[in-house]
Design an enzyme around this catalytic site. Structure first.
Site, PDB file in Angstrom:
ATOM      1  N   SER A   7     110.614   6.023 -34.073  1.00 21.37           N
ATOM      2  CA  SER A   7     109.480   6.947 -34.155  1.00 21.37           C
ATOM      3  C   SER A   7     108.220   6.176 -34.512  1.00 21.37           C
ATOM      4  O   SER A   7     108.116   5.582 -35.591  1.00 21.37           O
ATOM      5  CB  SER A   7     109.757   8.015 -35.212  1.00 21.37           C
ATOM      6  OG  SER A   7     108.555   8.714 -35.453  1.00 21.37           O
ATOM      7  N   HIS A  46     109.902   7.451 -29.618  1.00 11.52           N
ATOM      8  CA  HIS A  46     109.724   8.823 -30.083  1.00 11.52           C
ATOM      9  C   HIS A  46     108.295   8.983 -30.604  1.00 11.52           C
ATOM     10  O   HIS A  46     107.843   8.222 -31.458  1.00 11.52           O
ATOM     11  CB  HIS A  46     110.739   9.112 -31.186  1.00 11.52           C
ATOM     12  CG  HIS A  46     110.753  10.525 -31.666  1.00 11.52           C
ATOM     13  ND1 HIS A  46     111.439  11.525 -31.013  1.00 11.52           N
ATOM     14  CD2 HIS A  46     110.160  11.107 -32.740  1.00 11.52           C
ATOM     15  CE1 HIS A  46     111.279  12.667 -31.678  1.00 11.52           C
ATOM     16  NE2 HIS A  46     110.494  12.449 -32.721  1.00 11.52           N
ATOM     17  N   ASP A  79     105.558  11.537 -32.258  1.00 10.69           N
ATOM     18  CA  ASP A  79     105.427  12.780 -33.020  1.00 10.69           C
ATOM     19  C   ASP A  79     104.007  13.316 -32.985  1.00 10.69           C
ATOM     20  O   ASP A  79     103.096  12.713 -33.561  1.00 10.69           O
ATOM     21  CB  ASP A  79     105.814  12.524 -34.485  1.00 10.69           C
ATOM     22  CG  ASP A  79     107.312  12.357 -34.658  1.00 10.69           C
ATOM     23  OD1 ASP A  79     108.067  13.196 -34.138  1.00 10.69           O
ATOM     24  OD2 ASP A  79     107.722  11.383 -35.322  1.00 10.69           O
ATOM     25  N   MET A  97     101.532  16.255 -34.207  1.00  8.64           N
ATOM     26  CA  MET A  97     101.457  17.298 -35.245  1.00  8.64           C
ATOM     27  C   MET A  97     100.069  17.915 -35.263  1.00  8.64           C
ATOM     28  O   MET A  97      99.071  17.188 -35.140  1.00  8.64           O
ATOM     29  CB  MET A  97     101.727  16.681 -36.612  1.00  8.64           C
ATOM     30  CG  MET A  97     103.033  15.937 -36.685  1.00  8.64           C
ATOM     31  SD  MET A  97     103.225  15.232 -38.328  1.00  8.64           S
ATOM     32  CE  MET A  97     104.793  14.395 -38.141  1.00  8.64           C
ATOM     33  N   HIS A 147     107.581  14.615 -29.068  1.00 11.56           N
ATOM     34  CA  HIS A 147     108.040  15.713 -29.922  1.00 11.56           C
ATOM     35  C   HIS A 147     106.816  16.498 -30.377  1.00 11.56           C
ATOM     36  O   HIS A 147     106.045  16.024 -31.210  1.00 11.56           O
ATOM     37  CB  HIS A 147     108.796  15.093 -31.117  1.00 11.56           C
ATOM     38  CG  HIS A 147     109.282  16.080 -32.117  1.00 11.56           C
ATOM     39  ND1 HIS A 147     109.743  15.703 -33.359  1.00 11.56           N
ATOM     40  CD2 HIS A 147     109.399  17.430 -32.066  1.00 11.56           C
ATOM     41  CE1 HIS A 147     110.115  16.771 -34.039  1.00 11.56           C
ATOM     42  NE2 HIS A 147     109.909  17.840 -33.283  1.00 11.56           N
ATOM     43  N   MET A 152     105.166  19.031 -32.436  1.00 12.69           N
ATOM     44  CA  MET A 152     105.252  19.891 -33.614  1.00 12.69           C
ATOM     45  C   MET A 152     103.939  20.649 -33.694  1.00 12.69           C
ATOM     46  O   MET A 152     103.103  20.426 -34.588  1.00 12.69           O
ATOM     47  CB  MET A 152     105.487  19.028 -34.866  1.00 12.69           C
ATOM     48  CG  MET A 152     106.926  18.554 -34.968  1.00 12.69           C
ATOM     49  SD  MET A 152     107.099  17.183 -36.106  1.00 12.69           S
ATOM     50  CE  MET A 152     106.648  15.845 -35.019  1.00 12.69           C
ATOM     51  N   MET A 208     116.363  18.989 -36.230  1.00 12.82           N
ATOM     52  CA  MET A 208     115.587  18.352 -37.302  1.00 12.82           C
ATOM     53  C   MET A 208     116.487  18.223 -38.530  1.00 12.82           C
ATOM     54  O   MET A 208     117.089  19.202 -38.982  1.00 12.82           O
ATOM     55  CB  MET A 208     114.363  19.196 -37.661  1.00 12.82           C
ATOM     56  CG  MET A 208     113.283  19.264 -36.597  1.00 12.82           C
ATOM     57  SD  MET A 208     112.716  17.663 -36.007  1.00 12.82           S
ATOM     58  CE  MET A 208     112.130  16.891 -37.529  1.00 12.82           C
ATOM     59  N   ASP A 235     116.689  13.993 -35.775  1.00 15.21           N
ATOM     60  CA  ASP A 235     115.361  13.515 -36.145  1.00 15.21           C
ATOM     61  C   ASP A 235     115.070  13.754 -37.625  1.00 15.21           C
ATOM     62  O   ASP A 235     114.945  14.907 -38.062  1.00 15.21           O
ATOM     63  CB  ASP A 235     114.323  14.236 -35.266  1.00 15.21           C
ATOM     64  CG  ASP A 235     112.929  13.669 -35.456  1.00 15.21           C
ATOM     65  OD1 ASP A 235     112.780  12.646 -36.142  1.00 15.21           O
ATOM     66  OD2 ASP A 235     111.989  14.265 -34.892  1.00 15.21           O
ATOM     67  N   GLY A 282     112.418   6.376 -37.836  1.00 12.46           N
ATOM     68  CA  GLY A 282     111.052   5.957 -38.130  1.00 12.46           C
ATOM     69  C   GLY A 282     111.042   4.888 -39.202  1.00 12.46           C
ATOM     70  O   GLY A 282     111.035   3.683 -38.913  1.00 12.46           O
TER      71      GLY A 282
HETATM   72  C1  DX5 Z   1     109.229  14.296 -38.799  1.00 10.65           C
HETATM   73  C2  DX5 Z   1     109.178  13.605 -37.453  1.00 10.65           C
HETATM   74  C3  DX5 Z   1     110.129  12.472 -37.358  1.00 10.65           C
HETATM   75  C4  DX5 Z   1     109.785  11.318 -38.271  1.00 10.65           C
HETATM   76  C5  DX5 Z   1     111.030  10.565 -38.584  1.00 10.65           C
HETATM   77  O1  DX5 Z   1     108.332  15.334 -38.797  1.00 10.65           O
HETATM   78  O2  DX5 Z   1     109.505  14.518 -36.415  1.00 10.65           O
HETATM   79  O3  DX5 Z   1     110.264  12.018 -36.019  1.00 10.65           O
HETATM   80  O4  DX5 Z   1     108.847  10.454 -37.692  1.00 10.65           O
HETATM   81  O5  DX5 Z   1     110.734   9.630 -39.547  1.00 10.65           O
HETATM   82  P1  DX5 Z   1     111.831   9.057 -40.540  1.00 10.65           P
HETATM   83  O6  DX5 Z   1     112.859   8.369 -39.688  1.00 10.65           O
HETATM   84  O7  DX5 Z   1     111.062   8.133 -41.411  1.00 10.65           O
HETATM   85  O8  DX5 Z   1     112.422  10.222 -41.274  1.00 10.65           O
HETATM   86 ZN    ZN Z   2     110.053  13.701 -34.363  1.00 11.34          ZN
END
Ligand code: DX5
Ligand code: ZN
Length: 218
Positions: A8, A33, A35, A37, A66, A68, A137, A175, A197
């Site tokens: 990520s 990946h 993210d 947001m 992804h 969000m 998640m 994730d 991540g």
């Molecule tokens: C959380 C994200 C994840 C995040 C994972 O909201 O969707 O993809 O980046 O990060 P780690 O592996 O550090 O939990």
């Molecule tokens: Zn994610």
């Protein structure tokens, strides 16, 4: 199937994004990946289409976006244009999930659906045949570096059973909070894709971290 690793980019050093993406390019990672947001669906803001476009331009891996964000149906085409190969929306964020899945497929991208830790997998029962990817998640979305929620393991097991029984090809992606300490259990439960991540980018040697995750039997 051999499992896939999706680092990520949220945990990368944004001042050295190109360097970190080149590291991923030369690694055993399968996907990147990404993210996105919006500060509404989740209590944090990351980046939008322009940054995704730049990342995709430099990255030679599958771009796994992804979303969000609330009402993701407004932005599907623009993320596809930015270079997304897979677009995942949250079941909790769209009113007409079935329509949104087909909107994604219409663009030529693979369609994924994600659910939060508190959301039962039953909400996905009627779209199992329609999606390419189901993202469970294992932390509350919004931030990297959180602790893996262990109830996710039983969700994975049940979902795997359903997919097998119904001959569905959707992949299961996990994730949040994934690392060497729990990856084996997650894969045993039936996951196909591990998002990682912090466990990759904060590792002493990210390349080795990816290699180790990839080498786990299962
Ligand atoms: C959380 C994200 C994840 C995040 C994972 O909201 O969707 O993809 O980046 O990060 P780690 O592996 O550090 O939990
Ligand atoms: Zn994610």
């Amino acid at each position: 199937m051999n499992h896939l690793i999706a680092p990520s980019i949220l945990a990368a050093d944004f001042g050295n994004l190109q360097r970190d993406i080149e590291m991923i390019n030369g690694s055993q990672a399968d996907w990147l990946h990404v993210d996105v947001m919006d500060g509404s669906f989740v209590p944090n803001i990351s980046f939008g289409q322009n940054i995704v476009k730049t990342m995709a331009k430099h990255c030679n891996k599958i771009i796994d976006v992804h979303l969000m964000i609330d009402n993701p149906e407004k932005y599907i085409e623009s993320f596809k244009e930015a270079g997304a190969d897979i677009i995942t929306v949250h079941e909790e964020a769209t009113n007409h999930l079935h329509r949104t899945i087909y909107q994604i497929k219409e663009t030529g991208a693979k369609a994924g659906v994600a659910i939060n830790p508190h959301t039962p997998i039953q909400v996905l029962e009627n779209v199992l045949e329609d999606v390419d990817l189901i993202c469970l998640m294992s932390v509350n979305p919004g931030f990297g570096g959180q602790k893996f929620i262990y109830q996710t393991l039983s969700k994975i097991r049940t979902l795997r059973k359903w997919l097998t029984e119904r001959n569905c090809t959707a992949m299961i992606e996990i994730d949040g909070g994934v690392g060497l300490q729990n990856a084996e259990k997650i894969l045993e439960a039936g996951a196909d894709v591990l998002v990682a991540g912090s466990s990759v980018f904060k590792a002493e040697d990210p390349l080795v971290a990816i290699e180790r995750l990839k080498a786990i039997p299962g």
